[in-house]
Scaffold this motif. Structure first.
Motif, PDB file in Angstrom:
ATOM      1  N   ALA A  91      22.859  40.892  61.248  1.00 36.02           N
ATOM      2  CA  ALA A  91      21.800  41.407  60.388  1.00 36.02           C
ATOM      3  C   ALA A  91      20.553  40.535  60.530  1.00 36.02           C
ATOM      4  CB  ALA A  91      22.263  41.441  58.939  1.00 36.02           C
ATOM      5  N   GLY A  92      19.409  41.203  60.598  1.00 34.11           N
ATOM      6  CA  GLY A  92      18.148  40.506  60.817  1.00 34.11           C
ATOM      7  C   GLY A  92      17.752  40.410  62.269  1.00 34.11           C
ATOM      8  N   GLY A  93      18.662  40.750  63.148  1.00 32.87           N
ATOM      9  CA  GLY A  93      18.393  40.657  64.578  1.00 32.87           C
ATOM     10  C   GLY A  93      17.675  41.881  65.113  1.00 32.87           C
ATOM     11  N   SER A  94      17.520  41.914  66.430  1.00 38.44           N
ATOM     12  CA  SER A  94      16.777  42.988  67.094  1.00 38.44           C
ATOM     13  C   SER A  94      17.565  43.545  68.272  1.00 38.44           C
ATOM     14  CB  SER A  94      15.433  42.466  67.607  1.00 38.44           C
ATOM     15  OG  SER A  94      14.613  42.021  66.551  1.00 38.44           O
ATOM     16  N   LEU A  95      17.313  44.793  68.560  1.00 42.91           N
ATOM     17  CA  LEU A  95      17.839  45.453  69.753  1.00 42.91           C
ATOM     18  C   LEU A  95      16.779  46.413  70.262  1.00 42.91           C
ATOM     19  CD1 LEU A  95      21.530  46.506  68.922  1.00 42.91           C
ATOM     20  CD2 LEU A  95      20.815  44.841  70.639  1.00 42.91           C
ATOM     21  N   LEU A 146      13.445  52.639  71.851  1.00 44.41           N
ATOM     22  CA  LEU A 146      13.409  52.382  70.417  1.00 44.41           C
ATOM     23  C   LEU A 146      13.588  50.883  70.217  1.00 44.41           C
ATOM     24  CD1 LEU A 146      13.250  53.767  67.597  1.00 44.41           C
ATOM     25  CD2 LEU A 146      15.753  53.628  67.557  1.00 44.41           C
ATOM     26  N   GLN A 147      12.548  50.224  69.762  1.00 37.73           N
ATOM     27  CA  GLN A 147      12.615  48.813  69.415  1.00 37.73           C
ATOM     28  C   GLN A 147      13.031  48.698  67.964  1.00 37.73           C
ATOM     29  OE1 GLN A 147      12.174  45.992  71.358  1.00 37.73           O
ATOM     30  NE2 GLN A 147      12.857  44.888  69.535  1.00 37.73           N
ATOM     31  N   MET A 148      14.157  48.030  67.747  1.00 39.99           N
ATOM     32  CA  MET A 148      14.711  47.925  66.396  1.00 39.99           C
ATOM     33  C   MET A 148      14.692  46.461  65.971  1.00 39.99           C
ATOM     34  SD  MET A 148      17.882  50.618  66.653  1.00 39.99           S
ATOM     35  CE  MET A 148      18.851  49.556  67.699  1.00 39.99           C
ATOM     36  N   ASN A 149      13.936  46.164  64.935  1.00 39.70           N
ATOM     37  CA  ASN A 149      13.838  44.806  64.402  1.00 39.70           C
ATOM     38  C   ASN A 149      14.366  44.748  62.979  1.00 39.70           C
ATOM     39  OD1 ASN A 149      12.474  44.015  66.786  1.00 39.70           O
ATOM     40  ND2 ASN A 149      10.496  44.560  65.908  1.00 39.70           N
ATOM     41  N   ALA A 150      14.630  43.563  62.529  1.00 47.31           N
ATOM     42  CA  ALA A 150      15.112  43.362  61.161  1.00 47.31           C
ATOM     43  C   ALA A 150      16.267  44.294  60.840  1.00 47.31           C
ATOM     44  CB  ALA A 150      13.963  43.544  60.163  1.00 47.31           C
ATOM     45  N   THR A 192      22.848  46.224  58.063  1.00 41.63           N
ATOM     46  CA  THR A 192      24.197  46.736  58.313  1.00 41.63           C
ATOM     47  C   THR A 192      24.227  48.260  58.263  1.00 41.63           C
ATOM     48  OG1 THR A 192      24.735  46.435  55.972  1.00 41.63           O
ATOM     49  CG2 THR A 192      25.338  44.655  57.483  1.00 41.63           C
ATOM     50  N   GLU A 193      23.385  48.853  57.460  1.00 39.00           N
ATOM     51  CA  GLU A 193      23.356  50.317  57.369  1.00 39.00           C
ATOM     52  C   GLU A 193      22.756  50.974  58.611  1.00 39.00           C
ATOM     53  OE1 GLU A 193      22.157  48.144  55.100  1.00 39.00           O
ATOM     54  OE2 GLU A 193      20.316  48.912  54.150  1.00 39.00           O
ATOM     55  N   GLN A 229      26.363  52.852  70.992  1.00 37.22           N
ATOM     56  CA  GLN A 229      26.822  52.271  69.730  1.00 37.22           C
ATOM     57  C   GLN A 229      25.994  51.036  69.371  1.00 37.22           C
ATOM     58  OE1 GLN A 229      29.405  53.231  67.537  1.00 37.22           O
ATOM     59  NE2 GLN A 229      28.636  51.575  66.245  1.00 37.22           N
ATOM     60  N   VAL A 230      25.559  51.006  68.125  1.00 33.74           N
ATOM     61  CA  VAL A 230      24.896  49.825  67.568  1.00 33.74           C
ATOM     62  C   VAL A 230      25.716  49.364  66.369  1.00 33.74           C
ATOM     63  CG1 VAL A 230      22.856  48.984  66.359  1.00 33.74           C
ATOM     64  CG2 VAL A 230      22.596  50.463  68.360  1.00 33.74           C
ATOM     65  N   THR A 231      26.093  48.118  66.374  1.00 35.03           N
ATOM     66  CA  THR A 231      26.849  47.550  65.262  1.00 35.03           C
ATOM     67  C   THR A 231      26.105  46.330  64.744  1.00 35.03           C
ATOM     68  OG1 THR A 231      28.935  48.304  66.225  1.00 35.03           O
ATOM     69  CG2 THR A 231      29.057  46.622  64.502  1.00 35.03           C
ATOM     70  N   VAL A 232      25.760  46.388  63.461  1.00 32.88           N
ATOM     71  CA  VAL A 232      25.052  45.274  62.833  1.00 32.88           C
ATOM     72  C   VAL A 232      26.021  44.584  61.877  1.00 32.88           C
ATOM     73  CG1 VAL A 232      23.039  44.576  61.502  1.00 32.88           C
ATOM     74  CG2 VAL A 232      22.908  46.575  63.000  1.00 32.88           C
TER      75      VAL A 232
END
Length: 119
Positions: free
Chosen positions: A14-18, A80-84, A87-88, A114-117
């Protein structure tokens, strides 16, 4: 048959980026929309972000300010840049492209990544 292939998913705290990427196996012409959808476990697939042929973007309220969509119609690629991450945000992310055909809009879907936070 043109296929969309996603990459970039994985496990992140959580808080990371992908950064998710999607590319078509062959260029798709007359694209009107490119988008990313999210399907959480046990939930319906929902729109996360989209970009139209003019570059106009829309985001789900839950990702505004955290996610950024970008696309290249000529190359038929969308990212798609995903930051912050939260878990949801966990789930499968699907790439989507819609293109104008003769009298209708044809939709293309990727197979999902699959993305798992984690907490």
């Amino acid at each position: 048959q043109v296929q969309l292939v996603e990459s970039g998913g994985g496990l992140v705290p959580a808080g990371g980026s992908l950064r998710l990427s999607c590319a078509a196996s062959a260029p798709i012409s007359r694209i009107n929309t490119m988008a990313w959808f999210h399907q959480a476990p046990g939930q319906q697939r929902e729109l996360v972000a989209r970009i139209n042929s003019g570059g106009l973007t829309n985001y789900a309220d839950s990702v505004k300010g955290r996610f950024t969509i970008s696309g290249d119609n000529a190359k038929t690629t969308v990212s798609l840049q995903m930051n912050a991450l939260k878990t949801e945000d966990t789930g499968v992310y699907y790439c989507y492209v819609a293109a104008w055909m003769e009298g209708y809009s044809r939709a293309y879907w990727g197979q999902g990544t699959q993305v798992t936070v984690s907490q």
